[in-house]
Design a protein around this motif. Structure first.
Motif, mmCIF file in Angstrom:
data_model
loop_
_atom_site.group_PDB
_atom_site.id
_atom_site.type_symbol
_atom_site.label_atom_id
_atom_site.label_comp_id
_atom_site.label_asym_id
_atom_site.label_seq_id
_atom_site.Cartn_x
_atom_site.Cartn_y
_atom_site.Cartn_z
ATOM 1 N N GLN A 162 0.833 -1.209 0.000
ATOM 2 C CA GLN A 162 0.000 0.000 0.000
ATOM 3 C C GLN A 162 0.862 1.252 0.000
ATOM 4 O O GLN A 162 0.672 2.158 -0.820
ATOM 5 C CB GLN A 162 -0.920 -0.001 1.218
ATOM 6 C CG GLN A 162 -1.719 1.285 1.390
ATOM 7 C CD GLN A 162 -2.401 1.366 2.743
ATOM 8 O OE1 GLN A 162 -2.559 0.366 3.431
ATOM 9 N NE2 GLN A 162 -2.800 2.558 3.133
ATOM 10 N N TYR A 163 1.827 1.330 0.918
ATOM 11 C CA TYR A 163 2.673 2.513 1.009
ATOM 12 C C TYR A 163 3.592 2.642 -0.207
ATOM 13 O O TYR A 163 3.835 3.742 -0.705
ATOM 14 C CB TYR A 163 3.503 2.484 2.286
ATOM 15 C CG TYR A 163 2.688 2.626 3.555
ATOM 16 C CD1 TYR A 163 1.478 3.310 3.548
ATOM 17 C CD2 TYR A 163 3.132 2.098 4.754
ATOM 18 C CE1 TYR A 163 0.729 3.455 4.704
ATOM 19 C CE2 TYR A 163 2.395 2.243 5.924
ATOM 20 C CZ TYR A 163 1.189 2.914 5.883
ATOM 21 O OH TYR A 163 0.447 3.051 7.037
ATOM 22 N N ASN A 165 3.038 1.578 -3.307
ATOM 23 C CA ASN A 165 2.293 1.970 -4.497
ATOM 24 C C ASN A 165 1.618 3.329 -4.356
ATOM 25 O O ASN A 165 1.170 3.909 -5.354
ATOM 26 C CB ASN A 165 1.279 0.884 -4.856
ATOM 27 C CG ASN A 165 1.964 -0.376 -5.352
ATOM 28 O OD1 ASN A 165 2.849 -0.333 -6.192
ATOM 29 N ND2 ASN A 165 1.577 -1.515 -4.799
ATOM 30 N N ALA A 166 1.559 3.834 -3.122
ATOM 31 C CA ALA A 166 1.102 5.214 -2.905
ATOM 32 C C ALA A 166 2.284 6.181 -2.906
ATOM 33 O O ALA A 166 2.096 7.385 -2.715
ATOM 34 C CB ALA A 166 0.345 5.317 -1.585
ATOM 35 N N HIS A 167 3.514 5.628 -3.087
ATOM 36 C CA HIS A 167 4.743 6.430 -3.173
ATOM 37 C C HIS A 167 5.035 7.179 -1.878
ATOM 38 O O HIS A 167 5.639 8.249 -1.889
ATOM 39 C CB HIS A 167 4.658 7.396 -4.361
ATOM 40 C CG HIS A 167 4.085 6.755 -5.588
ATOM 41 N ND1 HIS A 167 4.724 5.724 -6.239
ATOM 42 C CD2 HIS A 167 2.904 6.955 -6.242
ATOM 43 C CE1 HIS A 167 3.969 5.331 -7.260
ATOM 44 N NE2 HIS A 167 2.869 6.052 -7.277
ATOM 45 N N GLU A 168 4.637 6.578 -0.748
ATOM 46 C CA GLU A 168 4.868 7.167 0.575
ATOM 47 C C GLU A 168 6.084 6.490 1.196
ATOM 48 O O GLU A 168 5.955 5.623 2.076
ATOM 49 C CB GLU A 168 3.624 7.009 1.442
ATOM 50 C CG GLU A 168 2.403 7.737 0.895
ATOM 51 C CD GLU A 168 1.201 7.621 1.822
ATOM 52 O OE1 GLU A 168 1.067 8.462 2.737
ATOM 53 O OE2 GLU A 168 0.401 6.687 1.631
ATOM 54 N N PRO A 206 5.827 8.570 -9.408
ATOM 55 C CA PRO A 206 4.423 8.173 -9.528
ATOM 56 C C PRO A 206 4.195 7.026 -10.500
ATOM 57 O O PRO A 206 3.129 6.387 -10.469
ATOM 58 C CB PRO A 206 3.725 9.456 -10.003
ATOM 59 C CG PRO A 206 4.804 10.301 -10.579
ATOM 60 C CD PRO A 206 6.040 9.983 -9.807
ATOM 61 N N HIS A 209 5.424 1.047 -9.447
ATOM 62 C CA HIS A 209 4.461 0.182 -8.768
ATOM 63 C C HIS A 209 5.096 -1.189 -8.540
ATOM 64 O O HIS A 209 5.881 -1.660 -9.369
ATOM 65 C CB HIS A 209 3.174 0.027 -9.582
ATOM 66 C CG HIS A 209 2.440 1.323 -9.787
ATOM 67 N ND1 HIS A 209 1.725 1.930 -8.786
ATOM 68 C CD2 HIS A 209 2.346 2.128 -10.876
ATOM 69 C CE1 HIS A 209 1.196 3.056 -9.246
ATOM 70 N NE2 HIS A 209 1.565 3.206 -10.499
#
Length: 259
Positions: A162-163, A165-168, A206, A209
């Protein structure tokens, strides 16, 4: 409803669908899995054949630069300290996984049976050198009776993806990795969260992934799980993760390696 309002609604719906379709693709398909398996067929066969024929002397070889990591994250230069090396006379091979798209490296996971001492789990990264396969890194932890917590591991892995692929990147490292976490990619070992955030800066792109497909998950103890798997997405190599349960009960990455 006016024609203009109807047109606006259709535009909004179309835009939402377009955004959804432009998102990252599904993690992986049977066709992708088959393609990965085919690309690794030769290396996998080589390493399986070598381990079948290797004797105990072959299985106790280390590069001079080899390092050992224990369950506390302590790092030792095992290549210069013969007393840290383990006898391999009694062992069970739990998993062998070729890495990369050649036969240069392989991950192995063993359960080492020791007389009058507790068993050990050994995760090893082997390097096919001109002098024959040798270990360049090992992770060692006591192999103990345990209570399965695989659902919690799956949840931690989902949070990792999750993190990512959210680029966090900061949240990924600070919330999913231990403070003393280690990362290894056949280059100098990366240590600690600050260094890992710098190392994983590319995940902020961005267009990046990644999904993790666990191929083997070994419960070593109540506090240690070892996972070997396949990546899909922007990077298509293999990985291994050592998950460690914290005092809070959360599972976090102590050691991470890919190829």
């Amino acid at each position: 409803m006016s024609i203009m309002r109807a047109v606006c609604i259709l535009v909004v719906i179309f835009s939402a669908c377009a955004r959804q379709e432009s998102g990252p693709p599904p993690p992986f398909s049977p066709e992708q899995e088959a393609a990965v398996a085919a690309s690794l067929e030769g290396p996998q066969a080589y390493w399986e054949d070598w381990f079948t024929q290797a004797d105990s002397a072959d299985l106790n070889q280390y590069l001079s630069s080899a390092i050992r990591i224990d369950e506390a994250g302590q790092v030792d230069a095992i290549g210069q300290q013969p007393d840290l090396m383990l006898e391999k006379s009694s062992q069970t091979l739990l998993k062998l996984q070729a890495v990369g798209r050649d036969s240069q490296h392989v991950y192995t996971l063993h359960r080492i049976n020791r007389d009058e001492q507790s068993d050990l789990a050994e995760l090893a990264i082997w390097n096919r050198t001109p002098d024959g396969p040798m270990r360049e890194l090992v992770f060692i932890a006591p192999y103990q009776e345990h209570i399965s917590d695989s659902e919690a591991i799956a949840s931690a892995r989902d949070r990792w993806m999750q993190y990512c692929n959210a680029h966090e990147v900061d949240r990924l490292i600070n919330e999913v990795y231990t403070p003393n976490a280690l990362y290894y990619n056949h280059k100098p070992l990366v240590r600690g969260r600050r260094a890992l955030i710098d190392e994983y800066a590319y995940m902020a792109n961005p267009e990046y992934h990644l999904w993790l497909d666990p191929l083997h998950l070994e419960a070593v103890s109540d506090d240690i799980y070892i996972e070997l798997g396949q990546c899909y997405g922007s990077y298509g190599g293999q990985y291994t993760i050592v998950w460690q349960r914290q005092d809070s009960g959360d599972w976090m990455v102590l050691f991470d390696s890919n190829r």
